[in-house]
Motif scaffolding. Structure first.
Motif, PDB file in Angstrom:
ATOM      1  N   LEU A 141      38.857  46.234  42.827  1.00 29.11           N
ATOM      2  CA  LEU A 141      40.057  45.919  43.604  1.00 29.11           C
ATOM      3  C   LEU A 141      41.073  45.163  42.748  1.00 29.11           C
ATOM      4  O   LEU A 141      42.287  45.400  42.857  1.00 29.11           O
ATOM      5  CB  LEU A 141      39.691  45.096  44.837  1.00 29.11           C
ATOM      6  N   ALA A 142      40.579  44.267  41.900  1.00 30.01           N
ATOM      7  CA  ALA A 142      41.471  43.528  41.004  1.00 30.01           C
ATOM      8  C   ALA A 142      42.138  44.474  40.016  1.00 30.01           C
ATOM      9  O   ALA A 142      43.347  44.384  39.757  1.00 30.01           O
ATOM     10  CB  ALA A 142      40.690  42.447  40.263  1.00 30.01           C
ATOM     11  N   GLU A 143      41.368  45.390  39.462  1.00 28.41           N
ATOM     12  CA  GLU A 143      41.921  46.374  38.522  1.00 28.41           C
ATOM     13  C   GLU A 143      42.969  47.250  39.198  1.00 28.41           C
ATOM     14  O   GLU A 143      44.001  47.582  38.595  1.00 28.41           O
ATOM     15  CB  GLU A 143      40.797  47.234  37.944  1.00 28.41           C
ATOM     16  N   LYS A 144      42.712  47.601  40.444  1.00 28.11           N
ATOM     17  CA  LYS A 144      43.677  48.422  41.190  1.00 28.11           C
ATOM     18  C   LYS A 144      44.981  47.653  41.414  1.00 28.11           C
ATOM     19  O   LYS A 144      46.082  48.196  41.235  1.00 28.11           O
ATOM     20  CB  LYS A 144      43.051  48.833  42.533  1.00 28.11           C
ATOM     21  N   LYS A 146      46.148  45.189  39.617  1.00 24.69           N
ATOM     22  CA  LYS A 146      46.795  45.053  38.311  1.00 24.69           C
ATOM     23  C   LYS A 146      47.477  46.362  37.923  1.00 24.69           C
ATOM     24  O   LYS A 146      48.601  46.366  37.388  1.00 24.69           O
ATOM     25  CB  LYS A 146      45.750  44.662  37.258  1.00 24.69           C
ATOM     26  N   TYR A 147      46.816  47.457  38.176  1.00 26.37           N
ATOM     27  CA  TYR A 147      47.361  48.778  37.868  1.00 26.37           C
ATOM     28  C   TYR A 147      48.681  49.012  38.611  1.00 26.37           C
ATOM     29  O   TYR A 147      49.674  49.479  38.026  1.00 26.37           O
ATOM     30  CB  TYR A 147      46.323  49.837  38.256  1.00 26.37           C
ATOM     31  N   ILE A 148      48.705  48.658  39.887  1.00 31.84           N
ATOM     32  CA  ILE A 148      49.919  48.842  40.696  1.00 31.84           C
ATOM     33  C   ILE A 148      51.018  47.889  40.235  1.00 31.84           C
ATOM     34  O   ILE A 148      52.184  48.275  40.114  1.00 31.84           O
ATOM     35  CB  ILE A 148      49.604  48.636  42.189  1.00 31.84           C
ATOM     36  N   ALA A 149      50.632  46.638  39.973  1.00 28.50           N
ATOM     37  CA  ALA A 149      51.614  45.653  39.508  1.00 28.50           C
ATOM     38  C   ALA A 149      52.248  46.093  38.188  1.00 28.50           C
ATOM     39  O   ALA A 149      53.476  46.025  38.019  1.00 28.50           O
ATOM     40  CB  ALA A 149      50.946  44.295  39.347  1.00 28.50           C
ATOM     41  N   ASN A 167      49.764  38.247  44.285  1.00 30.63           N
ATOM     42  CA  ASN A 167      48.623  38.607  45.131  1.00 30.63           C
ATOM     43  C   ASN A 167      47.344  38.692  44.295  1.00 30.63           C
ATOM     44  O   ASN A 167      46.274  38.247  44.729  1.00 30.63           O
ATOM     45  CB  ASN A 167      48.882  39.948  45.824  1.00 30.63           C
ATOM     46  N   LEU A 168      47.475  39.249  43.109  1.00 32.71           N
ATOM     47  CA  LEU A 168      46.333  39.352  42.200  1.00 32.71           C
ATOM     48  C   LEU A 168      45.807  37.967  41.843  1.00 32.71           C
ATOM     49  O   LEU A 168      44.592  37.723  41.855  1.00 32.71           O
ATOM     50  CB  LEU A 168      46.760  40.097  40.932  1.00 32.71           C
ATOM     51  N   LEU A 169      46.715  37.049  41.558  1.00 30.22           N
ATOM     52  CA  LEU A 169      46.323  35.690  41.201  1.00 30.22           C
ATOM     53  C   LEU A 169      45.679  34.954  42.377  1.00 30.22           C
ATOM     54  O   LEU A 169      44.756  34.158  42.196  1.00 30.22           O
ATOM     55  CB  LEU A 169      47.547  34.917  40.707  1.00 30.22           C
ATOM     56  N   LYS A 170      46.162  35.240  43.578  1.00 30.34           N
ATOM     57  CA  LYS A 170      45.662  34.554  44.768  1.00 30.34           C
ATOM     58  C   LYS A 170      44.306  35.092  45.223  1.00 30.34           C
ATOM     59  O   LYS A 170      43.396  34.318  45.563  1.00 30.34           O
ATOM     60  CB  LYS A 170      46.677  34.702  45.907  1.00 30.34           C
ATOM     61  N   LYS A 171      44.155  36.394  45.217  1.00 31.86           N
ATOM     62  CA  LYS A 171      42.969  37.014  45.816  1.00 31.86           C
ATOM     63  C   LYS A 171      41.852  37.341  44.835  1.00 31.86           C
ATOM     64  O   LYS A 171      40.693  37.446  45.226  1.00 31.86           O
ATOM     65  CB  LYS A 171      43.373  38.299  46.557  1.00 31.86           C
ATOM     66  N   TYR A 172      42.203  37.520  43.563  1.00 29.43           N
ATOM     67  CA  TYR A 172      41.204  38.022  42.622  1.00 29.43           C
ATOM     68  C   TYR A 172      41.094  37.148  41.376  1.00 29.43           C
ATOM     69  O   TYR A 172      41.009  37.660  40.255  1.00 29.43           O
ATOM     70  CB  TYR A 172      41.537  39.470  42.240  1.00 29.43           C
ATOM     71  N   SER A 173      41.091  35.853  41.577  1.00 32.72           N
ATOM     72  CA  SER A 173      40.889  34.959  40.443  1.00 32.72           C
ATOM     73  C   SER A 173      39.468  35.119  39.912  1.00 32.72           C
ATOM     74  O   SER A 173      38.550  35.442  40.664  1.00 32.72           O
ATOM     75  CB  SER A 173      41.135  33.514  40.860  1.00 32.72           C
ATOM     76  N   GLY A 174      39.313  34.902  38.631  1.00 32.68           N
ATOM     77  CA  GLY A 174      37.991  34.998  38.025  1.00 32.68           C
ATOM     78  C   GLY A 174      37.615  36.386  37.574  1.00 32.68           C
ATOM     79  O   GLY A 174      36.497  36.607  37.114  1.00 32.68           O
ATOM     80  N   ALA A 185      54.113  37.899  35.794  1.00 34.38           N
ATOM     81  CA  ALA A 185      54.790  37.318  36.959  1.00 34.38           C
ATOM     82  C   ALA A 185      55.965  36.459  36.507  1.00 34.38           C
ATOM     83  O   ALA A 185      57.047  36.483  37.106  1.00 34.38           O
ATOM     84  CB  ALA A 185      53.800  36.484  37.770  1.00 34.38           C
ATOM     85  N   GLY A 186      55.740  35.672  35.430  1.00 30.86           N
ATOM     86  CA  GLY A 186      56.820  34.848  34.900  1.00 30.86           C
ATOM     87  C   GLY A 186      57.979  35.675  34.385  1.00 30.86           C
ATOM     88  O   GLY A 186      59.152  35.364  34.634  1.00 30.86           O
ATOM     89  N   LEU A 187      57.683  36.768  33.692  1.00 26.05           N
ATOM     90  CA  LEU A 187      58.723  37.655  33.182  1.00 26.05           C
ATOM     91  C   LEU A 187      59.481  38.322  34.326  1.00 26.05           C
ATOM     92  O   LEU A 187      60.713  38.465  34.276  1.00 26.05           O
ATOM     93  CB  LEU A 187      58.105  38.716  32.265  1.00 26.05           C
TER      94      LEU A 187
END
Length: 224
Positions: A141-144, A146-149, A167-174, A185-187
């Motif tokens: 799910l994290a890879e998905k 990231k792929y969309i982002a 959302n990736l940072l919030k839900k899929y840390s680690g 995200a910063g860019l």
């Protein structure tokens, strides 16, 4: 064991033999026959679970999922209920595709089922495997995400990209994507003119990954 099909024990043994010979369709038919002909026998309950196991063995994972769920509804206090919950989770997990660009909806069901097993039956013999597969489902799910982002970012849709990275940072840390996600995200925030958010993301990135090339890149892009 008596192999007389007119007794529950014998009929069940015959079904087991077909299962051992990997004649799965016939074994399911035979187990179903045990259940229908001897509904008040303990072998009827054994046959219900055996049917689910055979579906799983033949990789009919949707059918095994439904069969295990039905067994659980009918026998919620069964002594091996932790096994049943585990197999429900494994049936969901086994429905996942091999690539992340396809539907991963069953990952959520697998994760929640494994979580239930770990919460209710922490001493289960299946707890370790459940945790391992739960982590694998999270990783997919994290890879998905990231792929969309990354897809949005590369196409200049920075608002959608920023939402996905957050959302990736919030839900899929680690899951190993934090540093690069903070960078992107910063860019994206910088591209959107959200300078304060961009700097805040940089500060988080610097604190958590001070030596990362992603940290140095965002620092340079923001002129800090």
């Amino acid at each position: 064991m008596d192999k007389n099909s007119d007794t529950p024990e014998g009929a069940f043994a015959i079904a087991e033999n077909f299962e051992k010979d990997e004649m799965y369709e016939e074994s399911i038919r035979r187990y179903t026959d045990v259940k229908n002909r001897f509904p008040y026998s303990s072998y009827a309950t054994k046959a219900e679970l055996a049917i689910a196991d055979v579906y799983y063995k033949q990789e009919s994972f949707l059918e095994s999922q439904l069969a295990y769920q039905n067994f659980r509804e009918l026998h919620p206090t069964a002594t091996n209920i932790d096994y049943v919950v585990f197999k429900i989770g494994m049936s969901f997990y086994s429905q996942l595709p091999n690539t992340i660009d396809r539907d991963l909806s069953s990952a959520h069901s697998a994760i929640s089922t494994f979580e239930e097993l770990l919460r209710k039956y922490p001493q289960s013999a299946h707890a370790v495997e459940a945790k391992e597969n739960q982590n694998k489902a999270y990783q997919m799910l994290a890879e998905k995400e990231k792929y969309i982002a990354d897809f949005y970012f590369k196409r200049g849709n920075f608002e959608s990209a920023l939402t996905r990275y957050e959302n990736l940072l919030k839900k899929y840390s680690g899951q190993g994507f934090e540093a690069n996600s903070l960078l992107k995200a910063g860019l994206a925030a910088k591209k959107l003119g959200q300078d304060k958010k961009a700097k805040d993301l940089y500060l988080v990135l610097k604190e958590r990954f001070p030596e990362s090339s992603d940290t140095k890149e965002l620092q340079g892009e923001l002129g800090l």
